[in-house]
Design an enzyme around this catalytic site. Structure first.
Site, PDB file in Angstrom:
ATOM      1  N   THR A  97       0.842  -1.191   0.000  1.00 19.07           N
ATOM      2  CA  THR A  97       0.000   0.000   0.000  1.00 19.07           C
ATOM      3  C   THR A  97       0.878   1.242   0.000  1.00 19.07           C
ATOM      4  O   THR A  97       2.069   1.179   0.287  1.00 19.07           O
ATOM      5  CB  THR A  97      -0.900   0.058   1.242  1.00 19.07           C
ATOM      6  OG1 THR A  97      -0.114   0.415   2.383  1.00 19.07           O
ATOM      7  CG2 THR A  97      -1.591  -1.273   1.493  1.00 19.07           C
ATOM      8  N   ASP A  98       0.278   2.370  -0.276  1.00 21.04           N
ATOM      9  CA  ASP A  98       0.958   3.633  -0.010  1.00 21.04           C
ATOM     10  C   ASP A  98       0.798   3.952   1.476  1.00 21.04           C
ATOM     11  O   ASP A  98       0.102   3.239   2.212  1.00 21.04           O
ATOM     12  CB  ASP A  98       0.378   4.744  -0.897  1.00 21.04           C
ATOM     13  CG  ASP A  98       1.382   5.863  -1.170  1.00 21.04           C
ATOM     14  OD1 ASP A  98       2.302   6.041  -0.358  1.00 21.04           O
ATOM     15  OD2 ASP A  98       1.241   6.556  -2.188  1.00 21.04           O
ATOM     16  N   PHE A  99       1.416   5.020   1.909  1.00 26.19           N
ATOM     17  CA  PHE A  99       1.464   5.401   3.321  1.00 26.19           C
ATOM     18  C   PHE A  99       0.051   5.526   3.909  1.00 26.19           C
ATOM     19  O   PHE A  99      -0.711   6.378   3.488  1.00 26.19           O
ATOM     20  CB  PHE A  99       2.201   6.735   3.436  1.00 26.19           C
ATOM     21  CG  PHE A  99       2.725   7.082   4.790  1.00 26.19           C
ATOM     22  CD1 PHE A  99       4.073   6.966   5.083  1.00 26.19           C
ATOM     23  CD2 PHE A  99       1.879   7.537   5.783  1.00 26.19           C
ATOM     24  CE1 PHE A  99       4.575   7.304   6.341  1.00 26.19           C
ATOM     25  CE2 PHE A  99       2.356   7.872   7.031  1.00 26.19           C
ATOM     26  CZ  PHE A  99       3.709   7.757   7.318  1.00 26.19           C
TER      27      PHE A  99
END
Length: 766
Positions: free
Chosen positions: A288-290
């Site tokens: 995932t992204d942050f």
């Protein structure tokens, strides 16, 4: 006896991965599938979920790793990797906890946003793309991998390949522009540069293509905003660079923040499983992204347990920072909302990446302190960065051949970006040591030599609004705001200007005016700098505008009033030298735009490969026509088109030919054109080939880039450039999402930008 010892050692390798500090294990461990399967069979559920967890460490101080909270989690097997730690010493300390204190001694991944270089910083990706040189782009990624790997990093969250056609979106600076074909070539070059087709090398690192998918098309150009488009547009215009990275063997993929078909990408099974894995055959892992998982709560997709299960079911393997996998999947497993097979598969993909990187053979493979001392920010790498940066600059205007400058007389260098070395590396320069960057003032003084007098004045602040300047100069990229009045700053600048033969105005955006969460509604140069520029023009001295930006700006007024404009993006740690090399003609500019410059923000989104309407303008002068597709107050065409870029020399295109006026589905057509350097300088030209499909089962763009070649020509030299066209170049996704070519007439355009008017036609036959 010898065989027994070998077997005993292998057993230890599987159970404990016997530590070899700084030396590679001399005994080969088991084949990947067998090794990983055995390891998974020994893991508890908590240890499995730990491998799916990617927290940020903060910057652990050397010697403090053991006492940090992250150390406790690593020792308990609750961490699969970390990011944002920099330096061999710190990484080695943390890796030691994983391989000596955790039960199964599984090494960690160490990631960082190595976006356009490590300590040796190259131009921002948008600038880098303007070289149109795949060898240089691949080399920049290779040097970045060399340096990052020497400092303990084995995973980069790059390349970002999002197509963007709206420069209000700040992250246009981090991508390669608006075109799917060019973007695909750059995606492959970057992946090859980072991974070098061999992750077992100690100077290659795992690449991560991002952001899957469509992140570059948010409504209103506002970061993280909703994206909504048809599948046919996804497949034809936005998906190709992601697929190119997958085809190049990228090891990981990052999910985007936006929704796709009403479901956030982080939880979108159609995107992550049906397209990425089933259609494209991706074999790596998805991260995932942050905080991408918990952010789905705000999207309205449920609580943390709901969205964590949604993400795993979609085909996401690693949770960056959110800790939803770590804290909720056990409960979801008990409730049969996820399966142990899904968890095991996610763990397998992450362990396979670690295996491919050689971390099980030598967990300290990337922790060689000798490399850290000798392979980072070297003289050789800086020399290459300077050369690459010079080739990324785009000459937009050069009236009466004002450039190149002479290395004599007096030059007035004026503007808030003139002596701003901290801004030269640009946005997303995480590992850069700003104190090592070269300002334009330092570069001009060095390159101009002792025969040239260089005078400097700041002239204005970035903006009249101090709050805006503060928000635009984050992360150590201060412009050292001058507290004198605007009248005092201007008076000093005019005094300097009046003592000069020529004025170089260093104006535009600061580095953090573009990048993540730096969307803008006004794309003009800030008013404080506009006022300065207009005052400089009134002196009657010739003015060269050196334009710093991380996106296409609206410079319609400046294009009308300033005789020479050099767009320099943010050119990296060697920016000052590279810009000066071009200004003084040591390097002839050869950059070409990869993103259209609009006349007005009201034209956005704007891009060359648009489709016709049923009521296109009938005139070629851009004059308003009622009941036609145009504006009352502006022309349709951009200020500077895709592919545009001037040189100090001139190029002439003649004798465009095609080998036949017909081609069947198995044939190859050859297109040739003569390109001559008709000016007074040696130079490089990017010869671009565009195709238009005249009639299709679905509407087709007015033209599409299908090939290009960057050539070098001596003054007076002529070269015949040849392109091959096959049926693959003519394929597109139809309304059934079938990738097809259709018989019919095609126009071919060849020239120096997307407005090329040299045209020839052929027919595709059955």
């Amino acid at each position: 006896m010898k065989n027994k010892l070998v077997l005993l050692f292998l057993g230890c390798a599987v159970l404990g991965y016997a530590q070899k500090k700084n030396t590679k294990n001399t005994v080969k461990i088991k084949p990947k599938s067998e090794f990983v399967a055995e390891l998974i069979s020994k893991m508890t559920l908590d240890e499995k979920l730990g491998q799916l967890n990617l927290p940020t460490s903060g910057d652990i101080t050397t010697g403090q790793a053991n006492s940090s909270n992250v150390a406790k989690n690593i020792a308990e097997g609750k961490v699969g990797g970390l990011f944002n730690i920099k330096s061999v010493q710190k990484i080695k300390e943390v890796q030691k906890i994983a391989v000596e204190k955790s039960r199964l001694k599984i090494p960690l991944l160490f990631g960082m946003d190595v976006i356009h270089g490590y300590e040796t910083t190259f131009p921002i990706p948008l600038g880098l793309s303007c070289t149109w040189d795949m060898n240089l782009i691949e080399r920049s990624a290779q040097i970045a991998a060399q340096e990052a790997s020497a400092d303990g990093i084995n995973w980069t969250f790059s390349p970002m390949v999002d197509i963007s056609r709206d420069p209000r979106w700040g992250r246009v600076s981090e991508g390669s522009g608006e075109d799917p074909y060019l973007g695909s070539q750059i995606a492959k070059a970057m992946v090859n540069g980072y991974q070098q087709n061999d992750l077992s090398k100690n100077n290659s690192i795992l690449a991560c293509v991002k952001h899957f998918a469509l992140y570059g098309a948010p409504e209103g150009g506002r970061d993280y905003n909703t994206v909504d488009m048809s599948h046919i547009r996804m497949f034809n215009d936005y998906f190709p660079p992601y697929k190119a990275a997958v085809d190049a063997g990228v090891g990981s993929v990052m999910a985007s923040f936006n929704e796709v078909d009403g479901i956030p990408a982080t939880g979108n099974k159609w995107l992550m499983t049906d397209v990425l894995r089933k259609q494209w055959g991706f074999k790596g892992f998805v991260v995932t992204d942050f905080t991408g998982i918990p952010e789905m709560i705000e999207h309205g997709m449920g609580n943390l347990q709901d969205v964590s299960a949604l993400s795993l079911n979609a085909g996401v393997e690693m949770d960056m920072v959110g800790e939803g996998f770590l804290t909720t999947l056990k409960k979801s497993l008990d409730e049969k909302r996820v399966t142990i097979e899904q968890i095991d598969n996610a763990v397998r993909l992450i362990l396979e990446a670690k295996y491919d990187l050689g971390l099980f053979e030598d967990p300290y493979k990337y922790c060689d302190e000798k490399r850290a001392k000798t392979e980072i920010f070297t003289v050789g790498s800086r020399k290459e960065a300077r050369s690459i940066a010079a080739q990324s600059l785009v000459l937009l205007k050069n009236q009466n051949q004002l450039l190149p400058l002479k290395k004599s007389g007096t030059i007035a260098l004026i503007g808030p970006l003139a002596d701003a070395k901290e801004n030269m590396p640009g946005t997303w320069s995480v590992a850069t040591k700003m104190e090592n960057a070269i300002s334009l003032l330092a570069g001009i003084k060095e390159v101009a030599g002792s025969s040239t007098k260089v005078l400097y004045a700041k002239g204005s602040n970035l903006d009249y609004d101090e709050t805006l300047e503060t928000n635009a100069t984050m992360f150590g990229k201060t412009l050292h705001r001058d507290n004198r009045s605007k009248e005092e700053l201007l008076a000093e600048a005019l005094k300097v200007a009046n003592q000069s033969d020529i004025i170089v105005a260093a104006l535009g955006e600061s580095a953090e005016m573009s990048g993540e969460s730096s969307s803008r509604t006004n794309l003009e140069i800030p008013q404080a700098q506009k006022d300065l520029l207009n005052a400089l023009l009134k002196t009657g001295k010739p003015v060269v505008l050196v334009l710093f930006d991380g996106r296409p700006l609206v410079i319609t007024e400046e294009n009308q009033t300033v005789p020479a404009i050099l767009n320099v993006w943010f050119a990296g740690s060697e920016a000052g030298y590279a810009i000066a090399d071009v200004l003084f003609g040591d390097v002839n500019p050869s950059g070409k735009l990869t993103s259209t410059f609009p006349r007005s923000v009201g034209q956005l989104p704007i891009y060359y490969a648009h489709k016709n309407t049923g009521r296109p303008l009938s005139n070629t002068e851009g004059k308003f026509e009622k009941f036609r597709s145009n504006y009352i107050d502006e022309r349709n065409e951009p200020l500077f088109p895709f592919g545009f870029g001037l040189s100090y020399t001139s190029f002439e295109y003649t004798n465009l030919k095609v080998s036949s006026d017909k081609m069947n589905f198995t044939g190859t057509l050859k297109v040739t054109v003569d390109v001559a350097n008709t000016g007074n300088f040696d130079g490089k030209e990017t010869v671009q080939l565009y195709i238009r499909d005249i009639v299709g089962s679905v509407t087709r763009p007015v033209r599409e880039l299908k090939n290009f070649k960057k050539i070098a020509l001596k003054k007076g030299e002529k070269q015949t450039v040849t392109f091959d066209i096959t049926v693959e170049d003519l394929k597109f996704y139809n309304s059934d999402l079938q990738f097809v070519a259709e018989p019919g007439q095609f126009d071919v355009f060849v020239g120096g930008n997307s407005n090329a008017n040299s045209k020839i036609s052929f027919e595709l036959t059955k």
